[in-house]
Design an enzyme around this catalytic site. Sequence first.
Site, mmCIF file in Angstrom:
data_model
loop_
_atom_site.group_PDB
_atom_site.id
_atom_site.type_symbol
_atom_site.label_atom_id
_atom_site.label_comp_id
_atom_site.label_asym_id
_atom_site.label_seq_id
_atom_site.Cartn_x
_atom_site.Cartn_y
_atom_site.Cartn_z
ATOM 1 N N HIS A 1 0.817 -1.214 0.000
ATOM 2 C CA HIS A 1 0.000 0.000 0.000
ATOM 3 C C HIS A 1 0.850 1.262 0.000
ATOM 4 C CE1 HIS A 1 -3.678 -2.291 0.592
ATOM 5 N NE2 HIS A 1 -4.322 -1.170 0.340
ATOM 6 N N LYS B 1 -10.448 -7.970 7.239
ATOM 7 C CA LYS B 1 -11.153 -8.373 8.457
ATOM 8 C C LYS B 1 -11.126 -7.238 9.460
ATOM 9 C CE LYS B 1 -7.360 -10.580 10.990
ATOM 10 N NZ LYS B 1 -7.242 -9.845 12.249
#
Lengths: 279, 169
Positions: free
Chosen positions: B36, B98
Site C-alpha cells: 500500500h 477483516k
Amino acid sequence: MRTVDTKEIEACVYRLALEAGRNLSPSCLNALTEARDRETGSAARFALDTVLQNAEVAKRETMPVCQDTGMACVFLSIGQEVHLTGKSLSEAIHEGVRRAYSDGCFRKSICDPLTRVNTADNTPAAIHTQIVPGDKVELSFLPKGFGSENMSRLFMLTPAAGRKGIIDSVVSAVKEAGSKPCPPVYIGVGIGGSFDTVALLAKRALLREIGTRHPRKDVASIEEELLTKINALGIGAQGFHGDTAALGVSCEIAPTHIAGLPVAVNVQCHCVRVAKEVL
Amino acid sequence: MKRLTLPLSKETIASLHAGDSVLLSGEIYTARDCAHKRIVAGLDCLPFPLENEIIYYAGPCPAPEGKACGSCGPTTSARMNSFAPTLLDHGLGGMIGKGEMSEEVIKALVRNQKVYFAAIGGAGAIYGNAVEQSTCVAYPDLLSEAVYRLRIKDFPLIVAIDSYGKTVY
C-alpha cells in the site's frame, strides 16, 4: 549430569513448529465448539462454523490453519543437570524454525523494524529460557500472529488502583481491540513484576490450556470476572456481535515493587496454537 | 447465500447490505502494509489497474505442490485505514479484509458507492483452497507482501460496510 546434543532440540523445534502451525490446540477446539453451540448471533455463528471447518481442512490437508504462521515464540525450561553439546542453542532453535517454515510452506513474516526487509526464513525466533531443577528439557512453541499481538497493552498502574484497576485496564484493552484481533480471543494477563517481566508473564499465561484456573483463588477469581465482563461486551466472533468475545482468560502473577502495579495484556486470536514436548 | 461474480455492477453493489453473506468469485489483488505504501506513493504509475478492482488485504503462505496458493486468510484492515480513501477516490472497486475500518473509510465507500467485505480471519486454509490461480504482479521483493492477482472461486464473505455506510460492527 545428562548430555543433550542441541541437534535433538533442533529436531524438536522443527516438529513442534509444524504441529503448531497446522493444528489448533485441543483446548482451543473445545472452546470454539462450545462457543459455536451456544452462539445466538447469526453472523458470529457463521464465523465460528467457518473457523471450525477450517481447522478440519488444515489438519486433513496439512496446511497452516492461518496464513499468519506468526513470530516463532520458543519457551525452554532447561534442567540444571543438563549439559548441552553441539552447535549453540540459539542456532539449533533457529535452524529448526527455518526448516519447519520452509518445509511446511509457512509464511515468513519477520522483517527489520525500520527497513521492513524480510529475513526470508522467519528467524529470529523469540527465545525465552529458564534454568530449572532436574535433567529434562521442556519446550513450548507458540506461533504468535500479529493481528492480535498489535492489540496487546501494558499498564503501569498505581498500587491504589488494585484489583478494580486491573479488571478495568484489561477490559478496556479488549474493548478497544474490538473486531481487529480476530475474536473470540484468548487473553493472557501478567500482573506484577517489572516493566519487562510483566509482558513475559502475560505471554506465558497463553501457554496454559484454555479453561484452566490459576491455583491461587484470588487470581482465579480475577480470571473469572474478566471472562464474564469481556463476554458481556458483545463483540462476538470476528466482531460481528455475539455471545463470545473471549474463549478464556489466564493470569500469571509475580511479586512487584511497593510503588507499582504493572499489568500486561497479551491478546491471542482464536487460532491458539501451542505445541509442547519434554526431552 | 448470494453468489457474486466480479466485477460488481452498480445495481449489485446497491443490493448489498451490511450483514449479508456472499460467495464471491472472480479476480482480485492482494496488497497489505508495504504494498500500500508503494501504491499510494506511485499513483501515476500503478503496477495494476485500480479501476473497479478489488484489493484483498492478505499475505498468503507459499503454495505447496499441487495447489495454486497456500493458506490465504485476511489481515487486519484497520492498518490500511490511511490508504483506503485515496485508493477508493482513484477508482478502487472495494476491499476484502477483516475487522472494522475508520469513519473516513466508511465515508469514502459511500462517496464512491463501493463495499467492504469481511473474510473470516483465521480461516486461511479454506480461503487458500478457494484460490484457483495466483500470479505475482508487482513488488516480488516483498515476498508474501507482494501484490498477487488471485482467481478465486466462492470466497465466503460477509458484507461488512455497504455503500450506504452501514456496518456489521
